[in-house]
Write a protein that holds these residues in place. Structure first.
Motif, PDB file in Angstrom:
ATOM      1  N   TYR A   1       0.810  -1.219   0.000  1.00  0.00           N
ATOM      2  CA  TYR A   1       0.000   0.000   0.000  1.00  0.00           C
ATOM      3  C   TYR A   1       0.847   1.275   0.000  1.00  0.00           C
ATOM      4  O   TYR A   1       0.389   2.319  -0.449  1.00  0.00           O
ATOM      5  CB  TYR A   1      -0.932   0.030   1.212  1.00  0.00           C
ATOM      6  CG  TYR A   1      -2.122  -0.906   1.117  1.00  0.00           C
ATOM      7  CD1 TYR A   1      -2.346  -1.683  -0.017  1.00  0.00           C
ATOM      8  CD2 TYR A   1      -3.031  -1.019   2.171  1.00  0.00           C
ATOM      9  CE1 TYR A   1      -3.428  -2.539  -0.093  1.00  0.00           C
ATOM     10  CE2 TYR A   1      -4.121  -1.872   2.096  1.00  0.00           C
ATOM     11  CZ  TYR A   1      -4.315  -2.630   0.962  1.00  0.00           C
ATOM     12  OH  TYR A   1      -5.388  -3.472   0.892  1.00  0.00           O
TER      13      TYR A   1
ATOM     14  N   ALA B   1      -2.460   5.337  -6.927  1.00  0.00           N
ATOM     15  CA  ALA B   1      -3.846   5.119  -7.345  1.00  0.00           C
ATOM     16  C   ALA B   1      -4.242   3.679  -7.064  1.00  0.00           C
ATOM     17  O   ALA B   1      -3.392   2.790  -6.949  1.00  0.00           O
ATOM     18  CB  ALA B   1      -4.021   5.436  -8.836  1.00  0.00           C
ATOM     19  N   VAL B   2      -5.559   3.467  -6.964  1.00  0.00           N
ATOM     20  CA  VAL B   2      -6.090   2.132  -6.670  1.00  0.00           C
ATOM     21  C   VAL B   2      -7.101   1.738  -7.748  1.00  0.00           C
ATOM     22  O   VAL B   2      -7.974   2.529  -8.117  1.00  0.00           O
ATOM     23  CB  VAL B   2      -6.787   2.098  -5.291  1.00  0.00           C
ATOM     24  CG1 VAL B   2      -7.362   0.708  -5.014  1.00  0.00           C
ATOM     25  CG2 VAL B   2      -5.829   2.520  -4.192  1.00  0.00           C
TER      26      VAL B   2
ATOM     27  N   PHE C   1      -9.879  -1.345  -8.572  1.00  0.00           N
ATOM     28  CA  PHE C   1     -10.597  -2.506  -8.048  1.00  0.00           C
ATOM     29  C   PHE C   1     -11.410  -3.101  -9.187  1.00  0.00           C
ATOM     30  O   PHE C   1     -12.194  -2.390  -9.829  1.00  0.00           O
ATOM     31  CB  PHE C   1     -11.520  -2.098  -6.902  1.00  0.00           C
ATOM     32  CG  PHE C   1     -12.118  -3.249  -6.143  1.00  0.00           C
ATOM     33  CD1 PHE C   1     -11.424  -3.836  -5.095  1.00  0.00           C
ATOM     34  CD2 PHE C   1     -13.368  -3.745  -6.471  1.00  0.00           C
ATOM     35  CE1 PHE C   1     -11.963  -4.894  -4.382  1.00  0.00           C
ATOM     36  CE2 PHE C   1     -13.921  -4.810  -5.773  1.00  0.00           C
ATOM     37  CZ  PHE C   1     -13.213  -5.394  -4.721  1.00  0.00           C
TER      38      PHE C   1
ATOM     39  N   LEU D   1     -13.561  -4.427  -0.589  1.00  0.00           N
ATOM     40  CA  LEU D   1     -13.336  -3.042  -1.005  1.00  0.00           C
ATOM     41  C   LEU D   1     -13.302  -2.100   0.191  1.00  0.00           C
ATOM     42  O   LEU D   1     -12.449  -1.203   0.268  1.00  0.00           O
ATOM     43  CB  LEU D   1     -14.421  -2.611  -1.983  1.00  0.00           C
ATOM     44  CG  LEU D   1     -14.342  -1.169  -2.491  1.00  0.00           C
ATOM     45  CD1 LEU D   1     -13.021  -0.925  -3.205  1.00  0.00           C
ATOM     46  CD2 LEU D   1     -15.514  -0.868  -3.418  1.00  0.00           C
TER      47      LEU D   1
ATOM     48  N   LEU E   1     -10.093   0.392   0.932  1.00  0.00           N
ATOM     49  CA  LEU E   1     -10.191   1.856   0.958  1.00  0.00           C
ATOM     50  C   LEU E   1     -10.137   2.418   2.365  1.00  0.00           C
ATOM     51  O   LEU E   1      -9.924   3.615   2.555  1.00  0.00           O
ATOM     52  CB  LEU E   1     -11.495   2.293   0.265  1.00  0.00           C
ATOM     53  CG  LEU E   1     -11.606   1.955  -1.221  1.00  0.00           C
ATOM     54  CD1 LEU E   1     -12.879   2.543  -1.799  1.00  0.00           C
ATOM     55  CD2 LEU E   1     -10.387   2.449  -1.991  1.00  0.00           C
TER      56      LEU E   1
ATOM     57  N   LEU F   1      -3.861   4.476   1.795  1.00  0.00           N
ATOM     58  CA  LEU F   1      -4.518   4.704   0.509  1.00  0.00           C
ATOM     59  C   LEU F   1      -5.525   5.852   0.561  1.00  0.00           C
ATOM     60  O   LEU F   1      -6.244   6.101  -0.399  1.00  0.00           O
ATOM     61  CB  LEU F   1      -5.240   3.427   0.052  1.00  0.00           C
ATOM     62  CG  LEU F   1      -4.376   2.169  -0.055  1.00  0.00           C
ATOM     63  CD1 LEU F   1      -5.230   0.970  -0.451  1.00  0.00           C
ATOM     64  CD2 LEU F   1      -3.247   2.368  -1.049  1.00  0.00           C
TER      65      LEU F   1
ATOM     66  N   PHE G   1      -9.500   6.513  -7.287  1.00  0.00           N
ATOM     67  CA  PHE G   1     -10.001   5.141  -7.238  1.00  0.00           C
ATOM     68  C   PHE G   1     -10.789   4.837  -8.496  1.00  0.00           C
ATOM     69  O   PHE G   1     -11.756   5.527  -8.829  1.00  0.00           O
ATOM     70  CB  PHE G   1     -10.879   4.954  -6.003  1.00  0.00           C
ATOM     71  CG  PHE G   1     -11.644   3.668  -5.983  1.00  0.00           C
ATOM     72  CD1 PHE G   1     -10.986   2.459  -5.893  1.00  0.00           C
ATOM     73  CD2 PHE G   1     -13.029   3.670  -6.059  1.00  0.00           C
ATOM     74  CE1 PHE G   1     -11.687   1.266  -5.881  1.00  0.00           C
ATOM     75  CE2 PHE G   1     -13.751   2.485  -6.046  1.00  0.00           C
ATOM     76  CZ  PHE G   1     -13.074   1.281  -5.954  1.00  0.00           C
TER      77      PHE G   1
ATOM     78  N   ALA H   1     -12.881   1.751 -10.408  1.00  0.00           N
ATOM     79  CA  ALA H   1     -13.498   0.427 -10.317  1.00  0.00           C
ATOM     80  C   ALA H   1     -13.871  -0.026 -11.721  1.00  0.00           C
ATOM     81  O   ALA H   1     -14.632   0.655 -12.417  1.00  0.00           O
ATOM     82  CB  ALA H   1     -14.731   0.468  -9.421  1.00  0.00           C
TER      83      ALA H   1
ATOM     84  N   ARG I   1     -12.287  11.027  -2.043  1.00  0.00           N
ATOM     85  CA  ARG I   1     -11.401  10.820  -3.184  1.00  0.00           C
ATOM     86  C   ARG I   1     -12.187  10.931  -4.491  1.00  0.00           C
ATOM     87  O   ARG I   1     -13.416  10.791  -4.493  1.00  0.00           O
ATOM     88  CB  ARG I   1     -10.759   9.429  -3.104  1.00  0.00           C
ATOM     89  CG  ARG I   1     -11.755   8.294  -3.317  1.00  0.00           C
ATOM     90  CD  ARG I   1     -11.138   6.946  -2.997  1.00  0.00           C
ATOM     91  NE  ARG I   1     -10.932   6.781  -1.568  1.00  0.00           N
ATOM     92  CZ  ARG I   1      -9.836   6.276  -1.020  1.00  0.00           C
ATOM     93  NH1 ARG I   1      -8.844   5.886  -1.801  1.00  0.00           N
ATOM     94  NH2 ARG I   1      -9.727   6.142   0.285  1.00  0.00           N
TER      95      ARG I   1
ATOM     96  N   TRP J   1     -13.434   9.256  -7.782  1.00  0.00           N
ATOM     97  CA  TRP J   1     -13.666   7.864  -8.143  1.00  0.00           C
ATOM     98  C   TRP J   1     -14.400   7.772  -9.471  1.00  0.00           C
ATOM     99  O   TRP J   1     -15.051   8.709  -9.912  1.00  0.00           O
ATOM    100  CB  TRP J   1     -14.440   7.124  -7.051  1.00  0.00           C
ATOM    101  CG  TRP J   1     -15.827   7.663  -6.779  1.00  0.00           C
ATOM    102  CD1 TRP J   1     -16.165   8.577  -5.835  1.00  0.00           C
ATOM    103  CD2 TRP J   1     -17.044   7.322  -7.463  1.00  0.00           C
ATOM    104  NE1 TRP J   1     -17.520   8.828  -5.884  1.00  0.00           N
ATOM    105  CE2 TRP J   1     -18.089   8.067  -6.866  1.00  0.00           C
ATOM    106  CE3 TRP J   1     -17.359   6.445  -8.510  1.00  0.00           C
ATOM    107  CZ2 TRP J   1     -19.413   7.975  -7.294  1.00  0.00           C
ATOM    108  CZ3 TRP J   1     -18.683   6.351  -8.945  1.00  0.00           C
ATOM    109  CH2 TRP J   1     -19.680   7.111  -8.329  1.00  0.00           C
TER     110      TRP J   1
END
Length: 199
Positions: free
Chosen positions: A101, A106-107, A109, A126, A130, A135, A140, A142, A170, A172
């Motif tokens: 992490y 950036a993440v 999923f 999830l 998060l 993070l 984010f 998805a 954030r 998303w």
């Protein structure tokens, strides 16, 4: 697609200047333009994470095997050099995720839109991801994968199942896609790269 954008930044432009930048300035512009970022890709097993990453690689592999532990891919999108950490989604490997992490920008999923029975499990995973302080506030993305299947749920319904619409800390974006054909994958990663460069 569904998303929560960042507040737009105001930019000032100067008109009437005809002088070209010096060689040093041009070099600095190129250096600034070559951004680097590490992206964490997580999700349940069999959601299509590795297939999505493979879509983005210039040297795509024909045969894709499930990821054991984790794998690293490096490639450039636009002017951004990405290091992509593709984490295995099998339950026995999920405890390894938080070891990666730190130093992530950036993440991503990935969720199988057609596997309605596992959406509750995906939601729990999830929330755990998060909820990590490492993070916090990161862009984010998805990927709502396998939208080509008849049993895939609509993106809006999936967003509610994952409780994504309530994210307020954030930027998303929920991107419908089909990893096998690549449809929607470039659109999603394009949004993510823009958010990374805007941070």
């Amino acid at each position: 697609t569904l998303e929560r954008p960042l507040s737009p930044r105001r930019r000032r432009t100067k008109r009437g200047r005809t002088d070209s930048p010096s060689p040093l300035v041009r070099v600095l512009i190129l250096m600034v333009g070559q951004a680097k970022a590490t992206v964490l890709v997580v999700g349940l097993d069999n959601s299509g994470k590795t297939t999505i990453v493979n879509c983005l690689r210039p040297d795509r592999e024909e045969d894709i095997a499930p990821t054991i532990g984790w794998s690293v891919s490096r490639f450039t999108i636009g002017k951004t050099k990405l290091t992509v950490m593709d984490m295995s989604g099998q339950s026995k490997y999920r405890e390894l995720w938080d070891s990666y992490y730190t130093d992530v920008q950036a993440v991503v999923f990935v969720v199988d839109a057609s596997d309605r029975k596992r959406h509750k499990e995906a939601h729990g995973v999830l929330i755990s991801v998060l909820g990590s302080g490492d993070l916090s506030g990161l862009p984010f993305l998805a990927f709502c994968n396998k939208m080509d299947l008849a049993e895939a749920v609509p993106p809006a319904e999936l967003a509610r199942a994952l409780d994504i619409t309530n994210l307020s800390d954030r930027a998303w974006h929920l991107q419908p896609c089909c990893a096998l054909t690549g449809e929607g994958v470039q659109d999603g990663i394009g949004w993510l790269v823009a958010r990374i460069k805007g941070r």
